[in-house]
Design a protein around this motif. Structure first.
Motif, PDB file in Angstrom:
ATOM      1  N   ASP A  57       0.386  -1.337  -0.521  1.00 15.55           N
ATOM      2  CA  ASP A  57       0.023  -0.150  -0.060  1.00 15.55           C
ATOM      3  C   ASP A  57       0.717   1.166   0.125  1.00 15.55           C
ATOM      4  O   ASP A  57       2.042   0.953   0.238  1.00 15.55           O
ATOM      5  N   THR A  58       0.222   2.280  -0.470  1.00 15.84           N
ATOM      6  CA  THR A  58       1.429   3.542   0.081  1.00 15.84           C
ATOM      7  C   THR A  58       1.540   4.156   1.117  1.00 15.84           C
ATOM      8  O   THR A  58       2.131   5.040   0.926  1.00 15.84           O
ATOM      9  N   TRP A  59       0.820   3.410   1.978  1.00 16.16           N
ATOM     10  CA  TRP A  59       0.516   4.117   3.503  1.00 16.16           C
ATOM     11  C   TRP A  59       1.844   3.346   4.244  1.00 16.16           C
ATOM     12  O   TRP A  59       2.387   1.634   3.851  1.00 16.16           O
ATOM     13  N   PRO A  60       2.740   3.307   5.091  1.00 15.75           N
ATOM     14  CA  PRO A  60       3.731   1.455   5.738  1.00 15.75           C
ATOM     15  C   PRO A  60       2.815   0.641   6.390  1.00 15.75           C
ATOM     16  O   PRO A  60       1.509   1.381   7.659  1.00 15.75           O
ATOM     17  N   TRP A  75       6.522  -3.101  18.489  1.00 16.08           N
ATOM     18  CA  TRP A  75       6.148  -4.304  17.505  1.00 16.08           C
ATOM     19  C   TRP A  75       5.657  -5.509  18.517  1.00 16.08           C
ATOM     20  O   TRP A  75       4.315  -6.358  17.100  1.00 16.08           O
ATOM     21  N   GLN A  76       6.477  -6.335  18.922  1.00 19.64           N
ATOM     22  CA  GLN A  76       5.436  -7.468  19.684  1.00 19.64           C
ATOM     23  C   GLN A  76       3.567  -7.251  19.677  1.00 19.64           C
ATOM     24  O   GLN A  76       3.115  -8.330  19.502  1.00 19.64           O
ATOM     25  N   VAL A  77       3.521  -5.808  20.237  1.00 21.37           N
ATOM     26  CA  VAL A  77       2.347  -6.269  20.523  1.00 21.37           C
ATOM     27  C   VAL A  77       1.653  -5.005  19.066  1.00 21.37           C
ATOM     28  O   VAL A  77       0.375  -6.280  19.019  1.00 21.37           O
ATOM     29  N   TYR A  78       1.920  -4.899  18.441  1.00 18.73           N
ATOM     30  CA  TYR A  78       1.279  -4.795  16.719  1.00 18.73           C
ATOM     31  C   TYR A  78       1.350  -6.103  15.576  1.00 18.73           C
ATOM     32  O   TYR A  78       0.878  -5.928  15.508  1.00 18.73           O
ATOM     33  N   ALA A  79       2.594  -6.321  16.534  1.00 22.03           N
ATOM     34  CA  ALA A  79       2.844  -7.978  14.838  1.00 22.03           C
ATOM     35  C   ALA A  79       1.379  -8.678  14.659  1.00 22.03           C
ATOM     36  O   ALA A  79       1.092  -8.290  13.365  1.00 22.03           O
ATOM     37  N   PRO A  80       0.689  -8.736  15.684  1.00 22.77           N
ATOM     38  CA  PRO A  80      -0.768  -9.782  15.461  1.00 22.77           C
ATOM     39  C   PRO A  80      -1.386  -9.279  15.044  1.00 22.77           C
ATOM     40  O   PRO A  80      -2.324  -9.851  14.222  1.00 22.77           O
ATOM     41  N   GLN A  81      -1.890  -7.940  14.883  1.00 27.09           N
ATOM     42  CA  GLN A  81      -2.968  -6.434  15.149  1.00 27.09           C
ATOM     43  C   GLN A  81      -2.551  -6.262  13.521  1.00 27.09           C
ATOM     44  O   GLN A  81      -3.748  -5.844  12.704  1.00 27.09           O
ATOM     45  N   MET A  82      -1.184  -6.145  12.932  1.00 29.28           N
ATOM     46  CA  MET A  82      -1.013  -5.768  12.085  1.00 29.28           C
ATOM     47  C   MET A  82      -2.486  -6.020  10.247  1.00 29.28           C
ATOM     48  O   MET A  82      -2.850  -4.932   9.498  1.00 29.28           O
ATOM     49  N   PRO A  83      -2.795  -7.381  10.414  1.00 28.24           N
ATOM     50  CA  PRO A  83      -3.046  -7.809   9.012  1.00 28.24           C
ATOM     51  C   PRO A  83      -4.612  -7.025   9.564  1.00 28.24           C
ATOM     52  O   PRO A  83      -4.792  -6.894   8.464  1.00 28.24           O
ATOM     53  N   ALA A  84      -5.127  -7.116  10.402  1.00 31.19           N
ATOM     54  CA  ALA A  84      -6.345  -6.094  10.647  1.00 31.19           C
ATOM     55  C   ALA A  84      -6.979  -5.252  10.830  1.00 31.19           C
ATOM     56  O   ALA A  84      -7.266  -4.503   9.598  1.00 31.19           O
ATOM     57  N   TYR A  85      -5.241  -4.277  11.441  1.00 31.16           N
ATOM     58  CA  TYR A  85      -5.316  -2.653  10.810  1.00 31.16           C
ATOM     59  C   TYR A  85      -5.218  -2.536   9.007  1.00 31.16           C
ATOM     60  O   TYR A  85      -5.553  -1.994   8.499  1.00 31.16           O
ATOM     61  N   LEU A  86      -4.396  -3.432   8.419  1.00 33.94           N
ATOM     62  CA  LEU A  86      -4.502  -3.183   6.832  1.00 33.94           C
ATOM     63  C   LEU A  86      -5.581  -3.372   6.504  1.00 33.94           C
ATOM     64  O   LEU A  86      -6.193  -2.706   5.218  1.00 33.94           O
ATOM     65  N   GLN A  87      -6.278  -4.341   6.611  1.00 39.39           N
ATOM     66  CA  GLN A  87      -7.566  -4.883   6.239  1.00 39.39           C
ATOM     67  C   GLN A  87      -8.602  -4.022   6.478  1.00 39.39           C
ATOM     68  O   GLN A  87      -9.502  -3.378   5.847  1.00 39.39           O
ATOM     69  N   ARG A  88      -8.602  -3.069   7.368  1.00 36.69           N
ATOM     70  CA  ARG A  88      -9.489  -2.298   8.502  1.00 36.69           C
ATOM     71  C   ARG A  88      -9.634  -0.914   6.770  1.00 36.69           C
ATOM     72  O   ARG A  88     -10.349  -0.156   6.188  1.00 36.69           O
ATOM     73  N   ALA A  89      -8.308  -0.943   6.238  1.00 44.30           N
ATOM     74  CA  ALA A  89      -8.252   0.159   5.415  1.00 44.30           C
ATOM     75  C   ALA A  89      -8.684  -0.254   4.074  1.00 44.30           C
ATOM     76  O   ALA A  89      -9.081   0.430   3.645  1.00 44.30           O
TER      77      ALA A  89
END
Length: 225
Positions: free
Chosen positions: A171-174, A196-210
């Motif tokens: 995507d165009t954003w990080p 990173w430990q906290v964010y990594a398992p949630q990252m796919p969901a944040y990408l999907q939300r966008a």
């Protein structure tokens, strides 16, 4: 007053970098990445415009080496700059000018490149490259391993106060931009590692939300069930 490692994941095509410094907010000035194009660091006595310029040249079809050569030939005060980049094919390029501060060095490995200045000793970048090569897991996991290895190898000549991790996917954003912009008496690298430990398992969901919030999971936030 900085040490960093840039990398491209051969499996996913993601680009990322980690960086730490005695200066405040180092990642805000020094870390640059663009999905499908590459990743670039501009450090030492930093000119933040040089990272985007390297990415623009690589987006236009130039290799990492060609982009770096063009910047070195045209940018003012280039003797004060330390630059690193990786292109879409995983090719790397480096520049360390004649006026780099203190003990400095760079190192390259498969799909990665590291560099630093005002280092405790000149083996720090190679320690980061070796740790990245020996690590496993996601790109973010491996970047954190490299940053910790740089610290454990001696890091800067003095204490570090800021650190960051930047990663791009499709995507165009990080897909990840985690920073600790200043701490006095704790380790900014561990602050970013914990983020990173906290964010990594949630990252796919944040990408999907966008991309399509209809399919994105909730994390139980009140009003967002």
């Amino acid at each position: 007053m900085t040490f960093s490692l840039l990398a491209r994941c051969a499996t996913t095509g993601r680009f990322g970098m980690v960086i730490s410094s005695s200066s405040p907010a180092v990642a805000a000035r020094c870390a640059h990445a663009r999905a499908g194009v590459g990743v670039a660091a501009t450090q030492n006595i930093t000119d933040p415009t040089l990272g985007p310029r390297l990415l623009d040249l690589m987006a236009a079809g130039h290799s990492a080496h060609e982009a770096m050569s063009a910047i070195v030939a045209s940018a003012p005060h280039i003797a004060y700059r330390q630059l690193l980049c990786i292109d879409a094919q995983g090719r790397t390029a480096l520049h360390s000018g004649a006026h780099i501060l203190g003990t400095w060095n760079t190192a390259q490995g498969p799909g990665c490149v590291a560099g630093g200045n005002l280092l405790a000793h000149d083996g720090v970048p190679q320690a980061m490259v070796d740790a990245f090569a020996a690590s496993s897991g996601t790109l973010g996991d491996r970047l954190i391993a490299a940053l910790r290895a740089g610290r454990d190898a001696g890091g800067e000549a003095g204490p570090v106060h800021s650190a960051g991790l930047l990663m791009v996917d499709a995507d165009t954003w990080p897909c990840a931009e985690l920073r600790c912009d200043w701490v006095d008496d704790t380790c900014p690298i561990e602050a970013v590692a914990r983020a990173w430990q906290v964010y990594a398992p949630q990252m796919p969901a944040y990408l999907q939300r966008a991309r399509d919030p209809r399919e994105a999971p909730s994390y139980g936030v009140p009003g967002n069930e």
